[in-house]
Design an enzyme around this catalytic site. Structure first.
Site, PDB file in Angstrom:
ATOM      1  N   CYS A  23      62.985  97.324  43.695  1.00 44.07           N
ATOM      2  CA  CYS A  23      63.066  95.868  43.567  1.00 44.07           C
ATOM      3  C   CYS A  23      63.657  95.308  44.863  1.00 44.07           C
ATOM      4  O   CYS A  23      64.570  95.869  45.449  1.00 44.07           O
ATOM      5  CB  CYS A  23      63.886  95.459  42.356  1.00 44.07           C
ATOM      6  SG  CYS A  23      65.614  95.139  42.663  1.00 44.07           S
ATOM      7  N   GLU A  24      63.070  94.192  45.292  1.00 47.41           N
ATOM      8  CA  GLU A  24      63.475  93.650  46.593  1.00 47.41           C
ATOM      9  C   GLU A  24      64.809  92.910  46.522  1.00 47.41           C
ATOM     10  O   GLU A  24      65.362  92.567  47.562  1.00 47.41           O
ATOM     11  CB  GLU A  24      62.380  92.746  47.159  1.00 47.41           C
ATOM     12  CG  GLU A  24      62.156  91.458  46.407  1.00 47.41           C
ATOM     13  CD  GLU A  24      61.000  90.669  47.000  1.00 47.41           C
ATOM     14  OE1 GLU A  24      60.184  91.265  47.711  1.00 47.41           O
ATOM     15  OE2 GLU A  24      60.930  89.458  46.744  1.00 47.41           O
ATOM     16  N   HIS A  25      65.311  92.664  45.335  1.00 45.97           N
ATOM     17  CA  HIS A  25      66.584  91.947  45.234  1.00 45.97           C
ATOM     18  C   HIS A  25      67.785  92.879  45.344  1.00 45.97           C
ATOM     19  O   HIS A  25      68.829  92.491  45.845  1.00 45.97           O
ATOM     20  CB  HIS A  25      66.649  91.184  43.905  1.00 45.97           C
ATOM     21  CG  HIS A  25      65.536  90.209  43.749  1.00 45.97           C
ATOM     22  ND1 HIS A  25      64.759  90.123  42.628  1.00 45.97           N
ATOM     23  CD2 HIS A  25      65.044  89.298  44.624  1.00 45.97           C
ATOM     24  CE1 HIS A  25      63.838  89.192  42.799  1.00 45.97           C
ATOM     25  NE2 HIS A  25      63.989  88.679  44.000  1.00 45.97           N
ATOM     26  N   HIS A  26      67.640  94.100  44.836  1.00 42.15           N
ATOM     27  CA  HIS A  26      68.773  95.041  44.827  1.00 42.15           C
ATOM     28  C   HIS A  26      68.453  96.348  45.518  1.00 42.15           C
ATOM     29  O   HIS A  26      69.321  97.210  45.667  1.00 42.15           O
ATOM     30  CB  HIS A  26      69.201  95.326  43.386  1.00 42.15           C
ATOM     31  CG  HIS A  26      69.504  94.091  42.585  1.00 42.15           C
ATOM     32  ND1 HIS A  26      68.562  93.453  41.822  1.00 42.15           N
ATOM     33  CD2 HIS A  26      70.647  93.366  42.463  1.00 42.15           C
ATOM     34  CE1 HIS A  26      69.101  92.384  41.249  1.00 42.15           C
ATOM     35  NE2 HIS A  26      70.372  92.308  41.633  1.00 42.15           N
ATOM     36  N   GLN A  37      57.968  92.945  40.372  1.00 46.14           N
ATOM     37  CA  GLN A  37      56.881  93.464  39.527  1.00 46.14           C
ATOM     38  C   GLN A  37      55.721  92.463  39.420  1.00 46.14           C
ATOM     39  O   GLN A  37      54.550  92.858  39.393  1.00 46.14           O
ATOM     40  CB  GLN A  37      57.434  93.799  38.132  1.00 46.14           C
ATOM     41  CG  GLN A  37      56.405  94.471  37.230  1.00 46.14           C
ATOM     42  CD  GLN A  37      56.998  94.860  35.884  1.00 46.14           C
ATOM     43  OE1 GLN A  37      58.188  95.176  35.791  1.00 46.14           O
ATOM     44  NE2 GLN A  37      56.182  94.836  34.853  1.00 46.14           N
ATOM     45  N   HIS A  82      63.658  98.534  34.922  1.00 50.43           N
ATOM     46  CA  HIS A  82      64.306  98.150  36.183  1.00 50.43           C
ATOM     47  C   HIS A  82      65.745  98.649  36.207  1.00 50.43           C
ATOM     48  O   HIS A  82      66.561  98.245  35.368  1.00 50.43           O
ATOM     49  CB  HIS A  82      64.276  96.624  36.340  1.00 50.43           C
ATOM     50  CG  HIS A  82      62.904  96.092  36.601  1.00 50.43           C
ATOM     51  ND1 HIS A  82      62.530  95.575  37.811  1.00 50.43           N
ATOM     52  CD2 HIS A  82      61.818  96.045  35.809  1.00 50.43           C
ATOM     53  CE1 HIS A  82      61.257  95.204  37.765  1.00 50.43           C
ATOM     54  NE2 HIS A  82      60.799  95.480  36.554  1.00 50.43           N
ATOM     55  N   CYS A 103      67.967  97.893  38.251  1.00 49.53           N
ATOM     56  CA  CYS A 103      68.938  96.836  38.560  1.00 49.53           C
ATOM     57  C   CYS A 103      69.409  96.145  37.293  1.00 49.53           C
ATOM     58  O   CYS A 103      70.491  95.571  37.257  1.00 49.53           O
ATOM     59  CB  CYS A 103      68.372  95.831  39.563  1.00 49.53           C
ATOM     60  SG  CYS A 103      66.920  94.940  39.018  1.00 49.53           S
TER      61      CYS A 103
HETATM   62 ZN   LIG Z   1      66.600  93.923  41.077  1.00 52.66          ZN
END
Ligand SMILES: [Zn+2]
Length: 211
Positions: free
Chosen positions: A100-103, A141, A169, A171
């Protein structure tokens, strides 16, 4: 109707082929940063167990993001065949692993991809490789789902494309957010799959409890 389970090219035990995808230059630069990261979280990068960790993580990260170096449309074009077959072609249960690009934490699960040919078909393993090429990047996703759909639609120009991804996920699961065992389902359709009957046939064949 053709159904291929787990269409990715795999080793005998069903796991992914191990591909070493890294450059010495990038490994050296990344390893420097990971060593610094280990210090910043309060660990001792000179401790025996951690000595080789920066280099290992640097190589691992390059593998986990090697999709940037792959052109998914070229994978499809490399195996396009003229064919009058106009029924649904479905590749189900394609394993996928992404970040995931956020975490920058993993999300992983399965993709189910179908298309209805319009003069051209592609090699079945190529569909799984397109999933792989887009997965091995920093992703969300939702975008992963539409990128796979759009790549197949634009390259093969079929009568329709359907993509469903079910993924867990880390995260969410590792960071104490509620619904720790939840699965996120995303879907994207074009053409014939925008019609309810065709879409329901596809979802019925996937045979999974979609959320
Ligand atoms: Zn994430």
């Amino acid at each position: 109707m053709k159904i291929i389970n787990n269409g990715i090219e795999t080793k005998k035990n069903g796991s992914y082929l191990k591909v070493e995808e890294y450059s010495d230059d990038a490994t050296e630069k990344l390893a420097k940063h990971y060593k610094e990261t280990i210090s910043l979280i309060g660990e001792d990068p000179e401790r025996e167990g951690l000595l080789d960790t920066p280099v290992r993580v640097a190589k691992s990260m390059q593998f986990l993001t090697h999709g940037y170096a792959i052109k998914p449309d070229e994978i499809l074009k490399s195996a396009m065949f003229k064919e009058e077959y106009r029924q649904m072609v479905l590749v189900k249960d394609i394993e996928l692993y992404s970040l995931c690009e956020h975490h920058m934490l993993p999300f992983f699960g399965k993709a189910h991809v179908a298309y209805i040919p319009n003069g051209y078909i592609t090699g079945l393993s190529k569909i799984a490789r397109v999933v792989e090429a887009f997965s091995r990047r920093l992703q969300v996703q939702e975008r992963l789902t539409t990128q796979i759909r759009d790549c197949i639609q634009e390259t093969l120009n079929p009568l329709g494309v359907a993509v469903v991804i079910e993924a867990s996920h880390m995260c969410m699961q590792m960071r104490g957010v509620q619904k720790q065992n939840s699965v996120t389902t995303t879907s994207a359709f074009t053409g014939a799959f925008l019609r309810t009957a065709t879409r329901e046939e596809f979802i019925h064949i996937i045979g999974q409890k979609l959320h």
